[in-house]
Motif scaffolding. Sequence first.
Motif, PDB file in Angstrom:
ATOM      1  N   THR A  54     -10.943  -2.246   6.711  1.00  0.00           N
ATOM      2  CA  THR A  54     -11.164  -3.673   6.972  1.00  0.00           C
ATOM      3  C   THR A  54     -11.723  -3.833   8.369  1.00  0.00           C
ATOM      4  O   THR A  54     -11.435  -3.032   9.259  1.00  0.00           O
ATOM      5  CB  THR A  54      -9.864  -4.478   6.876  1.00  0.00           C
ATOM      6  OG1 THR A  54      -8.959  -4.054   7.909  1.00  0.00           O
ATOM      7  CG2 THR A  54      -9.206  -4.317   5.515  1.00  0.00           C
TER       8      THR A  54
ATOM      9  N   MET B 130      -2.244  -6.734   2.634  1.00  0.00           N
ATOM     10  CA  MET B 130      -1.736  -5.353   2.677  1.00  0.00           C
ATOM     11  C   MET B 130      -0.834  -5.037   1.473  1.00  0.00           C
ATOM     12  O   MET B 130      -1.013  -4.006   0.809  1.00  0.00           O
ATOM     13  CB  MET B 130      -0.983  -5.116   3.989  1.00  0.00           C
ATOM     14  CG  MET B 130      -0.598  -3.688   4.213  1.00  0.00           C
ATOM     15  SD  MET B 130      -1.994  -2.597   4.516  1.00  0.00           S
ATOM     16  CE  MET B 130      -2.285  -2.933   6.242  1.00  0.00           C
TER      17      MET B 130
ATOM     18  N   LEU C 264      -2.704  -4.572  -1.828  1.00  0.00           N
ATOM     19  CA  LEU C 264      -3.539  -3.365  -1.840  1.00  0.00           C
ATOM     20  C   LEU C 264      -2.674  -2.115  -1.982  1.00  0.00           C
ATOM     21  O   LEU C 264      -2.977  -1.213  -2.774  1.00  0.00           O
ATOM     22  CB  LEU C 264      -4.376  -3.292  -0.549  1.00  0.00           C
ATOM     23  CG  LEU C 264      -5.473  -4.361  -0.410  1.00  0.00           C
ATOM     24  CD1 LEU C 264      -5.984  -4.428   1.022  1.00  0.00           C
ATOM     25  CD2 LEU C 264      -6.637  -4.100  -1.366  1.00  0.00           C
ATOM     26  N   LYS C 265      -1.580  -2.074  -1.214  1.00  0.00           N
ATOM     27  CA  LYS C 265      -0.696  -0.911  -1.274  1.00  0.00           C
ATOM     28  C   LYS C 265      -0.062  -0.760  -2.664  1.00  0.00           C
ATOM     29  O   LYS C 265       0.087   0.332  -3.192  1.00  0.00           O
ATOM     30  CB  LYS C 265       0.405  -1.017  -0.213  1.00  0.00           C
ATOM     31  CG  LYS C 265      -0.064  -1.024   1.223  1.00  0.00           C
ATOM     32  CD  LYS C 265      -0.768   0.243   1.630  1.00  0.00           C
ATOM     33  CE  LYS C 265       0.066   1.467   1.296  1.00  0.00           C
ATOM     34  NZ  LYS C 265      -0.762   2.679   1.388  1.00  0.00           N
TER      35      LYS C 265
ATOM     36  N   VAL D  75      -5.188   2.049   2.740  1.00  0.00           N
ATOM     37  CA  VAL D  75      -5.733   0.988   3.592  1.00  0.00           C
ATOM     38  C   VAL D  75      -5.870   1.485   5.029  1.00  0.00           C
ATOM     39  O   VAL D  75      -4.891   1.933   5.637  1.00  0.00           O
ATOM     40  CB  VAL D  75      -4.845  -0.279   3.559  1.00  0.00           C
ATOM     41  CG1 VAL D  75      -5.489  -1.405   4.377  1.00  0.00           C
ATOM     42  CG2 VAL D  75      -4.615  -0.734   2.122  1.00  0.00           C
TER      43      VAL D  75
ATOM     44  N   ALA E 283      -0.089   0.245   6.871  1.00  0.00           N
ATOM     45  CA  ALA E 283      -1.417   0.871   6.924  1.00  0.00           C
ATOM     46  C   ALA E 283      -1.259   2.389   6.824  1.00  0.00           C
ATOM     47  O   ALA E 283      -0.289   2.963   7.323  1.00  0.00           O
ATOM     48  CB  ALA E 283      -2.127   0.506   8.223  1.00  0.00           C
TER      49      ALA E 283
END
Length: 315
Positions: free
Chosen positions: A96, A105, A108-109, A115, A133
Amino acid sequence: MAFGTRLTALLDIEHPIIQGGMAWTATAELAAAVSQAGGLGIIGAGHMPTDLLREQIRNAKALTSRPFGVNLMLLTPHIDELVQLVLDEHVPVVTTGAGNPGKYMAALKEQGIKVLPIAPSVALAKRMESIGADAIIGEGMEAGGHIGELTTMVLTPLLVDAVSIPVVAAGGIADGRGLAAAFALGAEGVQVGTRFMCAEECTIHPAVKEQVIKARDRDTVVTGRSTGHPVRVIKNKLARQIAELDRENRPEEIEALGTGKLALAMRHGDVEMGSLMAGQAAAMVCEIQPAAQIITDMVSEAEAVFARLGGLGAR
Ligand code: TUI
């Protein structure tokens, strides 16, 4: 020698080289070529319409069975839709830029997506680590496009000390010496943008590649500081006009003048009135080469540096 790091294991790649997610520049063709060569190719979403990004992701999947990623530019107005698309398409990796991806987050995780936020500061990197992250890309102000304040030389070790997840160094890295230097600073990988603009597989207009190859040490400039979004570009007529508006502190006029100018350069080849976003490392880029050659040259140069420095250490 192998450059296996936590990053190469995390991303399931051979070489610790991530290609920058440059808008209007990093298309599926380039991303697939980099991934095929053992790096991590990235599609730069920028302001891309959702349907076009879907097509790009599917093209990349058709061109390579290796992992690749999408860079999401968080300032784009339809960012929510683009996030949903990368979730739906099960894109393996997301980087990003230009903001804080905190809001996305968890989703996505949950999908198993790796990420890697780009952070220009220690504070943002620590926040990103705390919310899950997988690695941090620390981008110094030598980079092209939208930049922060710190140099790669300072930002990289600060990040390495501040977080436990792998750090990827970005900004000013275009050859094996830069790769070796990033490792010396504690990074476990590098992100390379400008040099990949001159990859054979990069679909930008040839006139822009020529500008990158021609660029010398002082040919990039940071414009748009008055807008709060400073951008490094190769100097041209547009950059001079924006610099003038910066001096007169007229940010609204800069935003208006800048609209559409990246595509004007990268797609249409207008090197005078287009935005030639590129890093300081443009001065180090001398030729058009296949992406695979760029990667193998960087890795073998870095190996030579380590051999030489290992010898120095023993003296
Ligand atoms: O994003 C980039 N490079 C870019 S984005 C872009 S499109 C654009 N054009 C004009 C104005 C603004 C954007 C062209 N090049 N690199 C990664 C990057 N991210 N650089 C800096 C940042 C960044 C800045 C602030 C990341 C996070 C951030 O967080 C602020 C916050 O909310 O904490």
